[in-house]
Enzyme design. Structure first.
Site, PDB file in Angstrom:
ATOM      1  N   SER A  35      30.111  16.549  28.752  1.00  0.00           N
ATOM      2  CA  SER A  35      29.859  17.939  29.393  1.00  0.00           C
ATOM      3  C   SER A  35      28.490  18.735  29.123  1.00  0.00           C
ATOM      4  O   SER A  35      28.146  19.514  30.056  1.00  0.00           O
ATOM      5  CB  SER A  35      31.192  18.671  29.314  1.00  0.00           C
ATOM      6  OG  SER A  35      31.271  19.173  27.920  1.00  0.00           O
ATOM      7  N   ASN A 105      32.217  15.051  21.319  1.00  0.00           N
ATOM      8  CA  ASN A 105      33.825  14.812  21.557  1.00  0.00           C
ATOM      9  C   ASN A 105      34.290  13.606  20.544  1.00  0.00           C
ATOM     10  O   ASN A 105      35.435  13.192  20.487  1.00  0.00           O
ATOM     11  CB  ASN A 105      34.133  14.343  22.984  1.00  0.00           C
ATOM     12  CG  ASN A 105      33.875  15.373  23.781  1.00  0.00           C
ATOM     13  OD1 ASN A 105      34.184  16.628  23.508  1.00  0.00           O
ATOM     14  ND2 ASN A 105      33.287  15.175  24.926  1.00  0.00           N
ATOM     15  N   ASP A 225      31.795  29.517  25.602  1.00  0.00           N
ATOM     16  CA  ASP A 225      32.118  28.939  24.374  1.00  0.00           C
ATOM     17  C   ASP A 225      30.915  28.735  23.609  1.00  0.00           C
ATOM     18  O   ASP A 225      29.893  29.052  24.100  1.00  0.00           O
ATOM     19  CB  ASP A 225      33.044  27.941  24.200  1.00  0.00           C
ATOM     20  CG  ASP A 225      32.473  26.723  25.183  1.00  0.00           C
ATOM     21  OD1 ASP A 225      31.249  26.594  25.394  1.00  0.00           O
ATOM     22  OD2 ASP A 225      33.401  26.186  25.945  1.00  0.00           O
ATOM     23  N   HIS A 228      29.141  25.026  25.600  1.00  0.00           N
ATOM     24  CA  HIS A 228      28.410  24.680  26.904  1.00  0.00           C
ATOM     25  C   HIS A 228      27.531  25.616  27.457  1.00  0.00           C
ATOM     26  O   HIS A 228      27.915  27.012  27.405  1.00  0.00           O
ATOM     27  CB  HIS A 228      29.779  24.721  27.795  1.00  0.00           C
ATOM     28  CG  HIS A 228      30.626  23.707  27.578  1.00  0.00           C
ATOM     29  ND1 HIS A 228      31.884  23.843  26.858  1.00  0.00           N
ATOM     30  CD2 HIS A 228      30.772  22.171  27.732  1.00  0.00           C
ATOM     31  CE1 HIS A 228      32.496  22.394  26.463  1.00  0.00           C
ATOM     32  NE2 HIS A 228      31.828  21.659  27.178  1.00  0.00           N
TER      33      HIS A 228
END
Length: 258
Positions: A35, A105, A225, A228
């Site tokens: 992302s 991730n 956050d 991102h």
């Protein structure tokens, strides 16, 4: 039909054939990652953007096609197990390029019921057999390095040019105003050295930029956050990717930069 009519028709056909061939030969820049490279559908939902969505600002898109196929939530492992890499391998060709950034991730659990997307830490050949509760299949999970080597080696096997990119840093300043380098960035560099492909140290480049700007200014890039970015932050990162590409010695991708 008279010759004076036939010749122009033949010339037109030849011109169209040559033009079509040139279009077919147009190289593609594939971008894969998570992302931070493409957030959501890549249309700025929740004011969040990944840097891959803005690479078109810096490249001659009439000369090279940009395909940002990064997908939020994916790790170096799940981008493969979901078949996303296989889809690219069906179309990638000699002279194409692949920018690849994973790591954000990969530190997750291997077999939890929420994501099951983690990889074994490091770049060795360790593996672990698990039952994947998300996909409901038995799966052998490998190291981060194993999956990154797969991307690099398989892209090379098609005649494409892989460029491993270290992950952008999170917005996590310490008391001294510094940001710690990402371990996945270190492993990314080691895999690039192992496979003999280009390496773009985006992690270091962005850290240097952020530290120079200071925590208060950088905070403006992160509306939700510490991971991102918004559009402004994503464009900053895209510009740093472009600068990094310009400095890759011998990399022909540079000639497509505006």
């Amino acid at each position: 039909m008279k010759t004076k009519y036939i010749l122009p028709i033949i010339a037109s056909i030849v011109f169209l054939a040559v033009s079509f061939q040139k279009f077919q030969d147009k190289p593609v820049l594939y971008i894969i990652g998570d992302s931070t490279v493409q957030n959501g559908s890549g249309k700025g939902a929740d004011s969040l953007w990944g840097w891959g969505s803005f690479m078109n600002l810096y490249f001659k898109t009439d000369k090279i096609e940009i395909q940002n196929q990064a997908k939020g939530g994916r790790s170096s492992r799940t981008f493969i197990t979901e078949g996303r890499w296989d889809s690219i391998m069906k179309t990638i060709k000699k002279g194409d390029y692949v920018l690849m950034q994973f790591g954000h991730n990969d530190g997750g659990e291997l077999a939890d019921t929420l994501r099951a997307r983690g990889t074994i830490k490091g770049i060795g050949e360790e593996s672990k057999d698990i039952y994947n509760p998300i996909r409901k299949v038995n799966e052998t999970v490998y190291t981060f390095g194993h999956y990154m080597r797969k991307y690099a080696n398989e892209a090379k096997s098609k005649g494409a040019i892989p460029i491993i990119v270290s992950p952008i840093p999170r917005n996590k300043f310490n008391a001294e105003g510094k940001i710690e380098k990402d371990q996945y960035g270190v492993w990314a560099k080691e895999v690039a050295q192992q496979t003999g492909v280009y390496f773009l140290d985006l992690n270091t480049r962005v850290i240097e930029k952020y530290e120079k700007m200071g925590a208060e200014k950088v905070k403006e890039f992160f509306p939700k956050d510490h991971t991102h970015t918004n559009k402004k932050g994503a464009i900053v990162n895209a510009e740093l990717v472009t600068k990094g590409i310009k400095q890759l010695k011998g990399c022909e991708l540079r000639k497509y930069i505006k």
